[in-house]
Motif scaffolding. Structure first.
Motif, PDB file in Angstrom:
ATOM      1  N   PRO A  21       0.791  -1.234   0.000  1.00 38.16           N
ATOM      2  CA  PRO A  21       0.000   0.000   0.000  1.00 38.16           C
ATOM      3  C   PRO A  21       0.829   1.294   0.000  1.00 38.16           C
ATOM      4  N   PRO A  22       1.862   1.417   0.881  1.00 37.82           N
ATOM      5  CA  PRO A  22       2.647   2.659   0.793  1.00 37.82           C
ATOM      6  C   PRO A  22       3.405   2.793  -0.524  1.00 37.82           C
ATOM      7  N   LEU A  23       3.887   1.666  -1.064  1.00 40.86           N
ATOM      8  CA  LEU A  23       4.602   1.728  -2.337  1.00 40.86           C
ATOM      9  C   LEU A  23       3.677   2.235  -3.450  1.00 40.86           C
ATOM     10  N   ARG A  24       2.444   1.715  -3.484  1.00 39.01           N
ATOM     11  CA  ARG A  24       1.492   2.155  -4.503  1.00 39.01           C
ATOM     12  C   ARG A  24       1.192   3.640  -4.360  1.00 39.01           C
ATOM     13  N   GLU A  63      -1.773  -1.914 -12.836  1.00 39.94           N
ATOM     14  CA  GLU A  63      -2.714  -1.987 -11.721  1.00 39.94           C
ATOM     15  C   GLU A  63      -2.317  -0.997 -10.621  1.00 39.94           C
ATOM     16  N   TRP A  64      -1.019  -0.890 -10.382  1.00 43.88           N
ATOM     17  CA  TRP A  64      -0.529  -0.054  -9.286  1.00 43.88           C
ATOM     18  C   TRP A  64      -0.586   1.436  -9.601  1.00 43.88           C
ATOM     19  N   MET A  65      -0.430   1.758 -10.873  1.00 47.52           N
ATOM     20  CA  MET A  65      -0.370   3.185 -11.199  1.00 47.52           C
ATOM     21  C   MET A  65      -1.625   3.593 -11.951  1.00 47.52           C
ATOM     22  N   ILE A  70       0.019   5.599 -18.276  1.00 51.26           N
ATOM     23  CA  ILE A  70       1.035   4.566 -18.487  1.00 51.26           C
ATOM     24  C   ILE A  70       0.586   3.773 -19.715  1.00 51.26           C
ATOM     25  N   GLU A  71       1.481   3.664 -20.675  1.00 49.69           N
ATOM     26  CA  GLU A  71       1.100   2.970 -21.907  1.00 49.69           C
ATOM     27  C   GLU A  71       1.933   1.716 -22.038  1.00 49.69           C
ATOM     28  N   ALA A  72       1.277   0.564 -22.031  1.00 48.85           N
ATOM     29  CA  ALA A  72       2.018  -0.684 -22.201  1.00 48.85           C
ATOM     30  C   ALA A  72       1.904  -1.132 -23.654  1.00 48.85           C
ATOM     31  N   ARG A 219       9.934 -10.032  -6.659  1.00 45.90           N
ATOM     32  CA  ARG A 219      10.079  -9.422  -7.988  1.00 45.90           C
ATOM     33  C   ARG A 219       9.207  -8.162  -8.109  1.00 45.90           C
ATOM     34  N   SER A 220       7.977  -8.270  -7.645  1.00 41.34           N
ATOM     35  CA  SER A 220       7.063  -7.137  -7.779  1.00 41.34           C
ATOM     36  C   SER A 220       7.540  -5.943  -6.962  1.00 41.34           C
ATOM     37  N   LEU A 221       7.948  -6.213  -5.738  1.00 43.56           N
ATOM     38  CA  LEU A 221       8.444  -5.115  -4.906  1.00 43.56           C
ATOM     39  C   LEU A 221       9.708  -4.505  -5.509  1.00 43.56           C
TER      40      LEU A 221
END
Lengths: 494, 494
Positions: A21-24, A63-65, A70-72, A219-221
């Motif tokens: 949560p804080p990272l997001r 999802e996080w941003m 953000i363009e993937a 990996r995600s973190l």
């Protein structure tokens, strides 16, 4: 190069759920600042081994941003629109404007790596492409783009375990195809090509960051923190009015306490009796190798690095004892002389490059640039960031000319170091070996450890790998060094 | 690339004798400041065509400056000492320390060029070497070395005339050997290789400077002034505390009034009758070429640059009249839109890259970077200096994808431009074409002329040469453009 990514990093569930949560929130904040500033664009390249979490990471970032900014992009085989234009055309179309983030999955690297793995192109042709890519990326960086290159890694056994696990579960069995196993067969070739590509395109301005893909949470973190750090650093520099291109991209943060150094078991067993037997054996082998016919057309460059009092000098003496006095030179590296300071930093090492049939042993070396000079701030971040590639280029030239390059990092524990310092102070004839500076360096051991791990990850190559030596027991360390040296020489002299 | 160096620059004796004493005094002063500061080293590379004055220039520099602080090195075949070490070892030994000047004659380029001219190595292998050289030079520049790369050029006829003259004179006959004539036979191959090498290693940080070697006095003054300007610029920047590596090396100064533009005869004859006949002929040829089977796999990129009111629009209309309306697009390039400003400067041109079978005509182009943006200071010197290589890379990519790239510079005299401006102001329907800015640009015509000459020298390549069009007579200009276009297309479509 993949050393740190194969340590088996893991993040447990509770830690992950507390961290996300804080990272997001911070990522969203940074994304908002980026958008407000509109001073630079962010390009994230996603490459690496299949199954190491590339696709999942792209989904996660979305999802996080805020997905509106953000363009993937996923690039597969080119459309006819694309195929009828220059290779880079479709990537130019995907470049994000200032203020936005573009995530490019399957990008300008994918085709080159694929072509080389499947032997569609020669090594020299690959290098031509890599050169063009490097020039293109340098242009992006000069134009102010924040370029973050992520390489997702899995070890061979990790990839196998993953495929087996997917097959075992009836719900995921469909995800494993014959193609996956065919790719698995190519793992070694893929890894070798990847190493070459990463080596040649990792620059001070646009370094590759290697992500251990084996644990999803870790990996995600790691990706989230890396992106956040890079964004924050650049935003801050723009707000202060700095020229963006002077700010090197950051190296990945350390998320857990697992790194190359502290995963070593520093105190290894070795009896004096065993030591004496092995010492004799390896010194004998080394003596024969360096006097062999084959060695006359080769040379040997030895690098010793390690903390103070780690036992470099003692190990070096066990090697030189086996050599012909006319054939080797030990180069102790201290602060540069006035003459050396008037030259590029590699100059003082080039002076000592051995000719054929000779051995040069560096007691400390050019790695000072990315160790002491980095930690003590003797050179700028941009300077030591570019040094990794410059050092790799230097060693490549040695190897191309026939040198065998063997590099040792001698690791000792803080306790053992302290004990040795005290012992040195007590012994009059060794007291000169311990100075105020040695004590000061101990206080910076965390920064030095980070510098050592980055150094190994960025300069351990197939042809010039680092050997980490557990050196709390001097006897064990000396034997490991001699054995490694003999084995590397035997392999090289064939 | 060698356009300016083949104009036949000459300096007469009186002028030379007046210029040398103050130049020598200034060079000695600069050399002294360099030595006092001890902040950077100077490396001068001397390369080029045999007989273009390389050796004489090395001698001259030694004579003009204090020889105690200038070290000249000539590298021939490596000694056994050198051959047993990496290729670059002997060049590292020759690097001058901070405060000194090293002149390297026969350096890291010589062997690569020789190997390619004599087909000892493949093109891809040459490119590998050039990549390594570029990385090495970038390192030198980052380390603060002022790197000046001089290429001495002679045209083929110039080289022949020189050999003949030497042979004719009994006193110099001995200097011409069979080997010289053998090298002369290889001139075209040598020139082609040189062009490739210079293209790929001319960067914003370390550009090549081409020296017309045909007239000894002109050549000597040019080298002296170039070295002096570079020294002065760097010394000043160091004294002001700037970071050396941000200062691009200067382009060569203009010594005489002879340049690519003013050596053109701008008013060429063409009657209306002749024009009508030729217009019909070339438009017919162009129409057939662009509708041919072969063109379906190719594309055409046309670039029009020129002073205001030089007749770009009229020339473009004579081309489009011959084309199928569905197959071409005219892209008028003005100030970038907000969307375009949010991207790297080449982005807005990549958008319009044609697919196969199509034509894109750029009315002004990416060359704005090195013309208006340079002269008006819209980008930094470092930015436009690196743009030459970036633009060449861009055009290389177009050509690799099958595009035919044809570039025109329309040159008109100041008088003709003034007459056209006045005529436009008088005609209500053309009045919009003339603005305050156009009048302002006229005041900077000297700076624009220098920018145009540098542009042609640095971006006219074998595959994408510039055509300079004498455009005081619109009829002549349009026919020259159409004829050039037809000939380029015919050559490309075979």
């Amino acid at each position: 190069m993949f050393e740190s990514a194969e340590l088996g990093h893991k993040t447990d569930k509770a830690e992950y759920e507390a961290a996300v949560p804080p990272l997001r929130a911070e990522l969203l904040d940074a994304q908002f600042d980026l958008l407000e500033l509109k001073q630079f664009a962010v390009v994230v390249l996603i490459n690496g081994i299949d199954g190491a979490g590339k696709g999942e990471t792209v989904n996660l970032l979305n999802e996080w941003m805020d997905p509106r900014h953000i363009e993937a992009w996923a690039f597969d085989a080119p459309s006819s629109e694309e195929a009828e234009r220059p290779f880079m055309w479709r990537f130019w179309r995907a470049l994000p404007p200032k203020g936005k983030i573009g995530v490019l999955f399957g990008n300008w690297y994918s085709e080159s790596i694929h072509a080389r793995v499947h032997k569609i192109c020669k090594r020299a042709e690959l290098d031509q492409r890599l050169d063009a890519i490097s020039r293109f990326e340098a242009m992006l960086v000069h134009e102010g783009v924040l370029l973050i290159k992520l390489w997702f890694h899995l070890s061979k056994s990790g990839q196998k375990a993953r495929l087996k696990a997917l097959e075992k579960n009836p719900k995921t069995r469909w995800r494993v195809t014959e193609r996956d196993w065919k790719y698995y067969e190519l793992y070694d070739r893929y890894r070798e090509t990847a190493e070459h590509v990463l080596r040649h395109t990792s620059t001070g301005d646009a370094p590759w960051l290697i992500v251990d893909g084996s644990d999803e949470r870790f990996r995600s973190l790691l990706v989230g923190r890396t992106l956040l750090d890079a964004l924050r650093k650049r935003i801050e520099s723009v707000q202060k009015g700095w020229v963006p291109r002077q700010i090197a991209a950051p190296l990945p943060p350390s998320l857990d306490n697992l790194n190359l150094l502290n995963s070593l078991v520093l105190s290894q067993e070795m009896s004096k009796k065993e030591y004496n037997e092995l010492l004799e054996e390896y010194q004998g082998r080394l003596a024969l190798l360096c006097r062999s016919e084959a060695f006359r057309k080769r040379s040997l460059v030895l690098v010793f690095e390690g903390a103070d009092a780690a036992g470099k000098g003692g190990a070096i003496r066990r090697i030189t004892a086996a050599l012909d006095a006319r054939s080797f030179r030990v180069v102790p590296v201290a602060a540069p002389t006035e003459e050396e300071r008037a030259q590029p930093y590699l100059w003082r090492f080039w002076r000592h490059v051995p000719r054929q049939g000779k051995v040069t042993i560096f007691d400390r070396s050019w790695y000072g640039r990315v160790l002491v000079e980095r930690v003590e701030g003797f050179c700028s971040e941009a300077d030591w960031m570019r040094a990794y590639a410059e050092i790799n280029d230097f060693e490549d030239q040695l190897i191309d000319a026939g040198a065998v390059v063997v590099k040792f990092w001698l690791a000792i524990s803080a306790d053992e170091q302290l004990a040795r310092f005290k012992a040195r102070e007590a012994e009059p004839h060794k007291r000169f070996k311990i100075t105020e500076e040695d004590w000061r360096n101990r206080d910076k051991s965390g920064e030095y450890a980070q510098a050592v791990c980055d150094m190994v990850d960025r300069t351990s190559t197939e042809n010039a790998p680092w050997t980490l030596v557990e050196a709390d027991n001097k006897l064990y360390a000396r034997i490991k060094i001699l054995r490694t040296l003999c084995e590397r020489l035997e392999a090289a002299l064939g």
